[in-house]
Design an enzyme around this catalytic site. Structure first.
Site, PDB file in Angstrom:
ATOM      1  N   LYS A  42       0.829  -1.341  -0.266  1.00  9.73           N
ATOM      2  CA  LYS A  42       0.245  -0.114   0.406  1.00  9.73           C
ATOM      3  C   LYS A  42       0.514   1.478   0.329  1.00  9.73           C
ATOM      4  O   LYS A  42       2.342   0.818   0.845  1.00  9.73           O
ATOM      5  CB  LYS A  42      -0.781   0.282   1.389  1.00  9.73           C
ATOM      6  CG  LYS A  42      -2.278  -1.044   1.716  1.00  9.73           C
ATOM      7  CD  LYS A  42      -2.086  -1.820   1.181  1.00  9.73           C
ATOM      8  CE  LYS A  42      -3.464  -2.951   0.784  1.00  9.73           C
ATOM      9  NZ  LYS A  42      -3.653  -4.831   1.538  1.00  9.73           N
ATOM     10  N   ALA A  72      -4.095  -9.480   8.222  1.00  8.53           N
ATOM     11  CA  ALA A  72      -3.917 -10.876   8.113  1.00  8.53           C
ATOM     12  C   ALA A  72      -3.936 -11.961   8.434  1.00  8.53           C
ATOM     13  O   ALA A  72      -4.321 -13.012   8.580  1.00  8.53           O
ATOM     14  CB  ALA A  72      -2.319 -11.439   7.470  1.00  8.53           C
ATOM     15  N   LYS A 102      -7.212   5.414   1.781  1.00 10.75           N
ATOM     16  CA  LYS A 102      -8.071   4.967   2.625  1.00 10.75           C
ATOM     17  C   LYS A 102      -6.804   5.697   3.973  1.00 10.75           C
ATOM     18  O   LYS A 102      -7.389   5.594   5.022  1.00 10.75           O
ATOM     19  CB  LYS A 102      -8.810   3.791   2.935  1.00 10.75           C
ATOM     20  CG  LYS A 102      -7.779   2.793   2.359  1.00 10.75           C
ATOM     21  CD  LYS A 102      -7.186   2.053   3.500  1.00 10.75           C
ATOM     22  CE  LYS A 102      -6.567   0.789   3.827  1.00 10.75           C
ATOM     23  NZ  LYS A 102      -5.533   0.447   2.683  1.00 10.75           N
ATOM     24  N   ASN A 119      -2.938   2.981  11.408  1.00  6.94           N
ATOM     25  CA  ASN A 119      -3.716   4.597  11.555  1.00  6.94           C
ATOM     26  C   ASN A 119      -3.784   5.383  12.408  1.00  6.94           C
ATOM     27  O   ASN A 119      -3.735   6.589  12.445  1.00  6.94           O
ATOM     28  CB  ASN A 119      -3.577   5.062   9.946  1.00  6.94           C
ATOM     29  CG  ASN A 119      -3.013   4.659   8.803  1.00  6.94           C
ATOM     30  OD1 ASN A 119      -1.780   4.763   8.605  1.00  6.94           O
ATOM     31  ND2 ASN A 119      -3.191   3.217   8.319  1.00  6.94           N
TER      32      ASN A 119
END
Lengths: 264, 264
Positions: free
Chosen positions: A26, A60, A111, A176
């Site tokens: 990402k 994951a 995002k 995040n």
């Protein structure tokens, strides 16, 4: 993502040209003049192979636990997409193949910026409703962003796992968000927070927000992307977290002006 | 919503014809043959006045506290929409006026069904990622539903507060979700749960899911709306909550078939 260029250089010329690349990375690479570039493009160019992307919601760990998950496979080559689908789909891990590979990869990068905004709202003690408003406004900003900078992408991609699902699940429960909240509450520098809480790794959303910020400033598009714009400013402490709410208000007005006037 | 018909009958003929109606009621009226109807239409017809709707995320309490909130005003008459906007907008309570009044009202009713599904997932101990997947798939089902049953509504309405924001905030924190979880965990009848936890009021999401279920069955559209279909079946205990996951899988495939084949 830190090592991918070096890794590609080491592999250069040693890959079967019929191999298929598949990136789960990402984010974007930036060159010195601030142009961003998808990692899959770098891999495809360096290794000279078809490179698809797999981007979607679900950590994951959850996928490994057999939780109900879904993902989006982005591949400009239909056959490559189908091969990957056969390889990775299971009854608990559903896939949709999209030929809008760039859209899939870009959605999934952007995002992370929004999740940082959700963390700032947490630090201001706002609730889920405000987070949901941020998600909506930022989703429209994401759609506008690809309209302006990557006009070949498709609106339908935002309805895939890499789009809305990824955005919601990231905003409601990822690193995040947590680290961004801690950054505001602790008043430490970002480097210090990254050192203390991420073992020195870069906070992905902060990195991407800086890249996007420069694109916005260079094209004088601040009014069109007020949320993306302010999140980087908050990370540099040039803006207070409260200004995110002001930017949400401006974003609301911007979208109204840019899009919804067409409604009548 | 229980008293609105009686109230309208009491007011019939006593309303200034220049008055503006404005409904905040979520849900549908059903007639005996199972046709559903928006409450705003009932009000407009009975009172013979223009009737708009105001639907959006944010609880009354949060709005009263001055939290950052937004809402959608749905009005087929532009002037009525603007008057309401002037009356209700504040710096903390933003509004967008849409002329797709039916879309606004229907979005806001359907999302309650999805929140019940989120409650069922909670009872199965699933996490936020699975809820996010449900939100995406159910959003597409909502869009398909209006395509089939209310074809004059607009896709852009789903990007308004009444659409995606309302859906997310309802799924992450409302009564429908909590009560639906309690319904599964307690194994009591729905009537008993409503009596114990809602003081005898009807659970809105359960009521709407029954109305929608009958429309789906009557038009033999089960394959197209597997999530809406199963949620009612779970409420009647004809299906187990685990079957929601199976329906999400079917929904995923249905949408792929109905929509995303167009991608290539």
């Amino acid at each position: 993502r830190k090592f991918i260029r070096r890794l590609c250089c080491a592999l250069e010329g040693r890959i079967n040209p019929n191999a298929i690349g598949c990136s789960l990375i990402k984010g974007f690479q930036s060159d010195k003049s601030g142009n961003i570039r998808q990692y899959s493009h770098l891999i495809a160019e360096k290794l000279k192979i078809q490179t698809a992307v797999v981007m979607g919601a679900g950590s994951a760990g959850e996928v490994a636990d057999g939780n109900f998950s879904e993902t989006t496979i982005g591949s400009v080559d239909r056959e490559v997409g189908r091969i990957l689908q056969v390889l990775i789909e299971t009854p608990h891990f559903l896939t949709v193949v999209s030929n809008d590979a760039d859209g899939v990869e870009i959605c999934s990068a952007l995002k992370n910026i929004v999740a940082c905004g959700a963390g700032f709202l947490d630090a201001l003690d706002h609730g889920n409703s405000t987070t949901a408003i941020l998600i909506r406004l930022a989703l429209i900003e994401m759609i506008d962003f690809v309209d302006v900078f990557f006009p070949d992408t498709k609106l339908s991609t935002f309805f895939q796992s890499c789009g809305i699902v990824n955005l919601i699940s990231t905003c409601f429960g990822c690193q995040n968000r947590r680290i961004s909240e801690a950054y505001i509450r602790s008043q430490k520098t970002l480097v210090k927070v990254e050192k203390d809480l991420l073992n020195g790794q870069k906070l992905l959303g902060a990195e991407i927000s800086e890249q996007i910020y420069h694109m916005i400033v260079r094209t004088e598009a601040e009014e069109r992307f007020p949320i993306f714009f302010i999140i980087h400013k908050i990370f540099t402490r040039e803006a207070k977290p409260e200004q995110l709410l002001e930017s949400m208000r401006n974003s609301h007005c911007a979208h109204f002006r840019f899009r919804h006037n067409l409604d009548w």
